[in-house]
Write an enzyme that holds these catalytic residues in place. Structure first.
Site, PDB file in Angstrom:
ATOM      1  N   SER A 159      26.090  32.308  42.709  1.00 38.61           N
ATOM      2  CA  SER A 159      27.521  31.744  42.910  1.00 38.61           C
ATOM      3  C   SER A 159      27.809  32.612  44.204  1.00 38.61           C
ATOM      4  CB  SER A 159      28.009  31.835  41.599  1.00 38.61           C
ATOM      5  OG  SER A 159      29.583  31.504  41.954  1.00 38.61           O
ATOM      6  N   TYR A 191      31.663  35.144  34.192  1.00 35.88           N
ATOM      7  CA  TYR A 191      30.756  34.323  35.060  1.00 35.88           C
ATOM      8  C   TYR A 191      30.536  35.040  36.430  1.00 35.88           C
ATOM      9  CZ  TYR A 191      29.482  30.446  38.021  1.00 35.88           C
ATOM     10  OH  TYR A 191      28.759  29.726  38.603  1.00 35.88           O
TER      11      TYR A 191
END
Length: 250
Positions: free
Chosen positions: A142, A156
């Site tokens: 990401s 995350y």
């Protein structure tokens, strides 16, 4: 560019995994698709076989936190297709909560899925590629791997930073074996995981994002920010953004 005919995608029943499966099917690639949601997976596989009768699409139910089954399913896919030319580690979770708010369960699950389960998938793919003497491993990390983020993104971002570091080490290890490894860092792309973002000028349409992901993966770079605009220039800016402004991204 090496033609990778047989492609395995985890987390393929929805979101980025489903989008990539559609793009690769249109290119005539054989697909090994796995996910937890069997019904959605089978519906997708049936649709792809009908739309592209020249390809082979095989499926398995897989919860990537069942690490032993990850190895079993990957080997079954290789046996069924004859080889695995590319493995895309895509299954992930965006369930994090602000630290200290009593939701360690959500943060732990995010870390376990995005780091430990991803590491299991990398191990399984790398073992197969070592035996074959060839292959391409692409891991969907990401953009948030660049920095620590507050709020819902804390666990995350940490999980993605961790798996990106794991991918970097894997690349160094496998390069001398002739195995390519790519760290894919998507920005905001329409998916179930990004539903809570709402209206955002940086949010790419699902099909546009999937097309950009496939293009980047096919090029097999060491690292790719996807879509390139605006995430490549933002990756430079993000390294120097004051911490106080990071909440806007969270």
């Amino acid at each position: 560019m090496t033609l990778r005919k047989n492609i395995l995608i985890t987390g393929a029943s929805s979101g980025l995994g489903e989008g990539m499966a559609r793009q690769f099917a249109a290119k005539g690639r054989n697909l090994a698709l796995c996910a937890r949601r069997t019904e959605r997976l089978e519906t997708l596989a049936k649709e792809l076989r009908a739309a592209h009768p020249g390809i082979k699409v095989v499926t398995r139910t897989l919860d990537v936190t069942d690490h032993d089954r990850v190895f079993t399913v990957f080997e079954e896919f290789r046996a069924e297709l004859g080889s695995l030319d590319r493995v895309i580690v895509n299954a992930g979770l965006g369930k994090g909560q602000p630290v200290g708010k009593g939701r360690f369960d959500a943060n732990r699950q995010t870390l376990e899925v995005n780091f430990v389960a991803a590491a299991a998938q990398i191990e399984a793919a790398a073992g197969i590629f070592r035996e074959q003497g060839a292959g391409h491993l692409a891991v969907v990390s990401s953009f948030s791997a660049l920095r620590g983020f507050p709020g819902h993104l804390t666990a995350y971002a940490a999980s993605k930073a961790g798996i990106s570091a794991f991918v970097d080490g894997t690349r160094i290890e496998l390069k001398r074996k002739g195995i390519a490894v790519t760290d894919v860092r998507p920005g905001y792309i329409e998916s179930e995981m990004n539903d809570r973002i709402g209206r955002n000028p940086l949010l790419a349409k699902a099909e546009t994002g999937a097309r950009a992901l496939v293009k980047a993966i096919e090029a097999e770079p060491a690292r790719a920010y996807v879509p390139a605009w605006p995430w490549v220039p933002l990756s430079v800016v993000m390294r120097v953004v004051p911490a106080a402004l990071l909440r806007k991204f969270a």
